[in-house]
Enzyme design. Structure first.
Site, PDB file in Angstrom:
ATOM      1  CE  LYS A 190      11.443  -3.796   7.635  1.00  0.00           C
ATOM      2  NZ  LYS A 190      12.025  -3.480   6.371  1.00  0.00           N
ATOM      3  CD  GLU A 266      24.724 -12.682  12.259  1.00  0.00           C
ATOM      4  OE1 GLU A 266      26.088 -12.385  11.395  1.00  0.00           O
ATOM      5  OE2 GLU A 266      25.536 -12.913  13.083  1.00  0.00           O
ATOM      6  CB  CYS A 301      26.451 -11.508   3.441  1.00  0.00           C
ATOM      7  SG  CYS A 301      26.124 -13.157   3.572  1.00  0.00           S
ATOM      8  CD  GLU A 400      27.741  -6.808   0.675  1.00  0.00           C
ATOM      9  OE1 GLU A 400      27.273  -5.497   1.519  1.00  0.00           O
ATOM     10  OE2 GLU A 400      28.153  -7.942   1.059  1.00  0.00           O
TER      11      GLU A 400
HETATM   12  P1  NAD Z   1      19.318  -3.004   4.016  1.00  0.00           P
HETATM   13  O1  NAD Z   1      20.348  -2.755   5.068  1.00  0.00           O
HETATM   14  O2  NAD Z   1      18.730  -1.962   3.473  1.00  0.00           O
HETATM   15  O3  NAD Z   1      18.378  -3.290   4.905  1.00  0.00           O
HETATM   16  C1  NAD Z   1      17.730  -4.910   5.270  1.00  0.00           C
HETATM   17  C2  NAD Z   1      16.611  -4.917   6.433  1.00  0.00           C
HETATM   18  O4  NAD Z   1      16.239  -3.405   6.905  1.00  0.00           O
HETATM   19  C3  NAD Z   1      14.985  -4.593   5.534  1.00  0.00           C
HETATM   20  O5  NAD Z   1      14.483  -4.868   6.307  1.00  0.00           O
HETATM   21  C4  NAD Z   1      15.330  -3.505   5.601  1.00  0.00           C
HETATM   22  O6  NAD Z   1      14.111  -2.137   4.927  1.00  0.00           O
HETATM   23  C5  NAD Z   1      15.748  -2.527   6.538  1.00  0.00           C
HETATM   24  N1  NAD Z   1      16.220  -1.288   6.876  1.00  0.00           N
HETATM   25  C6  NAD Z   1      16.859  -0.077   5.986  1.00  0.00           C
HETATM   26  N2  NAD Z   1      16.327   0.879   6.985  1.00  0.00           N
HETATM   27  C7  NAD Z   1      16.777   0.519   7.497  1.00  0.00           C
HETATM   28  C8  NAD Z   1      16.199   1.790   8.919  1.00  0.00           C
HETATM   29  N3  NAD Z   1      16.657   2.673   8.603  1.00  0.00           N
HETATM   30  N4  NAD Z   1      15.863   1.242   9.855  1.00  0.00           N
HETATM   31  C9  NAD Z   1      15.811   0.427  10.643  1.00  0.00           C
HETATM   32  N5  NAD Z   1      15.281  -0.746   9.091  1.00  0.00           N
HETATM   33  C10 NAD Z   1      15.859  -0.827   8.103  1.00  0.00           C
HETATM   34  O7  NAD Z   1      20.447  -4.287   3.789  1.00  0.00           O
HETATM   35  P2  NAD Z   1      19.325  -5.255   2.266  1.00  0.00           P
HETATM   36  O8  NAD Z   1      19.844  -4.559   1.561  1.00  0.00           O
HETATM   37  O9  NAD Z   1      18.218  -5.723   2.328  1.00  0.00           O
HETATM   38  O10 NAD Z   1      20.724  -6.485   2.259  1.00  0.00           O
HETATM   39  C11 NAD Z   1      21.695  -6.602   1.996  1.00  0.00           C
HETATM   40  C12 NAD Z   1      22.352  -7.130   2.886  1.00  0.00           C
HETATM   41  O11 NAD Z   1      23.171  -7.374   3.754  1.00  0.00           O
HETATM   42  C13 NAD Z   1      24.278  -6.385   2.181  1.00  0.00           C
HETATM   43  O12 NAD Z   1      25.107  -5.893   2.616  1.00  0.00           O
HETATM   44  C14 NAD Z   1      24.286  -7.561   2.645  1.00  0.00           C
HETATM   45  O13 NAD Z   1      26.039  -8.171   2.536  1.00  0.00           O
HETATM   46  C15 NAD Z   1      23.618  -8.050   4.179  1.00  0.00           C
HETATM   47  N6  NAD Z   1      23.717  -9.151   4.584  1.00  0.00           N
HETATM   48  C16 NAD Z   1      24.447 -10.665   5.860  1.00  0.00           C
HETATM   49  C17 NAD Z   1      24.082 -11.349   5.883  1.00  0.00           C
HETATM   50  C18 NAD Z   1      24.947 -12.050   7.195  1.00  0.00           C
HETATM   51  O14 NAD Z   1      24.445 -12.809   7.713  1.00  0.00           O
HETATM   52  N7  NAD Z   1      25.988 -10.876   7.173  1.00  0.00           N
HETATM   53  C19 NAD Z   1      23.095 -12.340   5.155  1.00  0.00           C
HETATM   54  C20 NAD Z   1      22.353 -11.191   4.288  1.00  0.00           C
HETATM   55  C21 NAD Z   1      23.341 -11.077   3.790  1.00  0.00           C
END
Ligand code: NAD
Length: 499
Positions: A190, A266, A301, A400
């Site tokens: 997804k 992650e 991240c 963040e």
């Molecule tokens: P997000 O948590 O908003 O979304 C991530 C994914 O989860 C998307 O596909 C989104 O549609 C899905 N999602 C959102 N709400 C959901 C729910 N209620 N139920 C199920 N799925 C849901 O994060 P984002 O804004 O897309 O990404 C940014 C974040 O990702 C930052 O916090 C960043 O630090 C983190 N990140 C971490 C790493 C790592 O390796 N640790 C790498 C890249 C990004």
């Protein structure tokens, strides 16, 4: 305007990306026909309709993945055969380099030069690396008594749900797909609703490479719809999630409300970059922090957003960083010379501007940047921004930001630096800069983070694990350790009778 820039814009104008899901080896619309409009953050141009996956679509994808797993069409093949298919997949990714890079840039706004030089090659390398690994990893025999033989084998977990963010859409997907597919699992991916296109193309390329239908499905859609349905599904055995800490918490709830599926999170970061006064090459440290912080518009991240500098060198350090920052000013991501592109959408722009306001109102000093840029394009751009005089208790140091904003925090002693660096709910990455080898090791040991860099920040390779301590997550992407997430350990006892 360079010729290369003209080319990318012309190609972008001609592109009509397909936003339909890939389920059971076919492109399909959402079962109820719903779509959502995907706009480019570069200029808010409409890229096209994307299938708005719901529980029914996720269910179809999971059923397909389960059937593919259960009949052994992939898991049952010898590792060397899976290797060949995945190597072809990696080759096809490289062959489609321009198309994938353009989709990535249009979808989430990063500069085309980095989509080409970083995102596409890293994605292909990740898939190829796990392909090559899979017929070189042996199982174990336990050192038990001679009356029995205990085999410890790894088996694929089954159906893996991969839920990924928009900041490195292809690379994050590959970090799940590589080890999960190589180990023999089926996957339902997804992608973020903010960056669905490259994931969909990856699924087509995998099919062309010979991955059997059903083994890799992609359901685009929103988190609270498709994402939630996937994480709650009773036939999903493990979730590989990358995203915010807030959503990571939900993943754990979904697992507890459903089948106790394994959840590997992650999550976010607030990485400390600690510069001591015994580090001679201040310019290199300052230029490195600017390069790492402003890369990918600060939407990384592991961005070094908390910059801890010894008070005796802080003025000079801030001066160099402030002179560097404007070199990263945002420009058209489709221009081949651009080094900083657009933030992913209006929401992210407002979030970042809100943090800049919070920094100002809490008393931090904005030494450069701090404003929205290129508003006339219709896209979402922010100037590279440096705050001095930041206290670790301020909102901009605790949360963040996920945009091009760094905060400089001054410290006096080594103990103080370690205490500030570790005073964060996050623990993804950190770095220490010192020419004193004892101090460098001492501080590197003391920093509570999954990755610690010494006297550099950029080194990265698929061979090393990546992931966080504390609320930055659990489990590790990359390296052979990632197989731990997508395999079960089985012990098989055999009795050996005496002659
Ligand atoms: P997000 O948590 O908003 O979304 C991530 C994914 O989860 C998307 O596909 C989104 O549609 C899905 N999602 C959102 N709400 C959901 C729910 N209620 N139920 C199920 N799925 C849901 O994060 P984002 O804004 O897309 O990404 C940014 C974040 O990702 C930052 O916090 C960043 O630090 C983190 N990140 C971490 C790493 C790592 O390796 N640790 C790498 C890249 C990004």
């Amino acid at each position: 305007m360079s010729t290369a820039a003209t080319d990318w814009r012309a190609r972008a104008a001609d592109l009509r990306p397909d936003g339909r899901a890939v389920i059971d080896g076919r492109r399909v619309a959402a079962a109820d026909g719903q779509t959502f409009d995907k706009h480019s953050p570069i200029d808010h141009r409409l890229l096209g309709p994307v299938a708005r996956g719901q529980a029914a679509d996720v269910d179809a994808a999971v059923r397909s993945a389960r059937a593919a797993f259960d009949d052994g069409r992939w898991a049952g093949r010898p590792p060397a055969a899976r290797k060949k298919v995945l190597q072809r997949f990696a080759d096809k990714i490289l062959a489609a380099k321009d198309e994938l890079a353009l989709l990535e840039t249009l979808d989430m706004g990063k500069p085309i030069q980095y989509s080409l030089s970083v995102d596409v090659p890293a994605t292909a390398r990740c898939i190829a690396w796990y392909a090559e690994a899979v017929d070189k990893v042996y199982d174990e025999i336990a050192p038990t008594a001679r009356s029995a033989l205990a085999l410890i084998t790894r088996e694929p977990v089954g159906v893996v749900g991969a839920i990924v963010p928009w900041n490195y859409p292809m690379i994050m997907a590959a970090w799940k797909l590589g080890p999960a597919l190589a180990a023999g699992n089926s996957v339902v991916l997804k992608p973020s609703e903010k960056s669905p296109y490259t994931a969909l193309r990856l699924a087509e390329l995998a099919l062309e490479a010979g991955l059997p239908p059903g083994v890799f499905n992609v359901v685009p859609g929103f988190g609270h719809e498709a994402g939630e349905a996937l994480a709650l599904h009773m036939e999903v055995d493990a979730i590989g999630f990358t995203g915010s800490t807030r959503t990571g918490r939900r993943m754990l709830e979904y697992a507890s409300r459903s089948n106790l599926k394994r959840v590997y999170n992650e999550l976010g970061g607030k990485s400390a970059f600690v510069v001591f006064d015994d580090f001679a090459d201040l310019e290199r440290a300052a230029k490195t922090v600017a390069g790492s912080m402003f890369f990918n518009q600060g939407e990384s991240c592991n961005a070094p957003s908390r910059v801890l500098v010894h008070e005796s060198i802080a003025d000079r350090f801030v001066e160099i960083v402030a002179a560097e920052a404007p070199k990263y000013r945002p420009a058209d991501p489709l221009d081949a010379a651009t080094v900083m592109g657009a933030l992913v959408d209006a929401t992210q722009l407002n979030t970042v501007m809100g943090y800049i306001d919070a920094g100002l109102s809490e008393g931090a000093r904005c030494v450069t940047g701090g404003r929205q840029a290129r508003a006339e394009t219709g896209g979402f751009y922010v100037e590279p921004t440096v705050f001095d005089g930041v206290a670790n208790s301020m909102k901009i140091a605790r949360e963040e930001i996920f945009g091009p904003v760094m905060g400089v925090i001054r410290f006096g002693t080594e103990a103080e630096a370690i205490a500030i660096a570790n005073d964060s709910p996050y623990g993804l990455q950190a770095s220490v800069w010192s020419d004193n080898v004892n101090r460098a090791h001492r501080v590197a040991r003391a920093l509570r983070a999954g990755t610690v860099h010494v006297n550099q920040y950029d080194e990265d390779d698929i061979t090393v694990p990546f992931g966080g301590y504390k609320q930055s997550g659990n489990g590790r992407d990359k390296s052979l350790h990632a197989f731990d997430k997508y395999t079960e350990l089985k012990t098989t006892w055999l009795r050996i009778d005496a002659a």
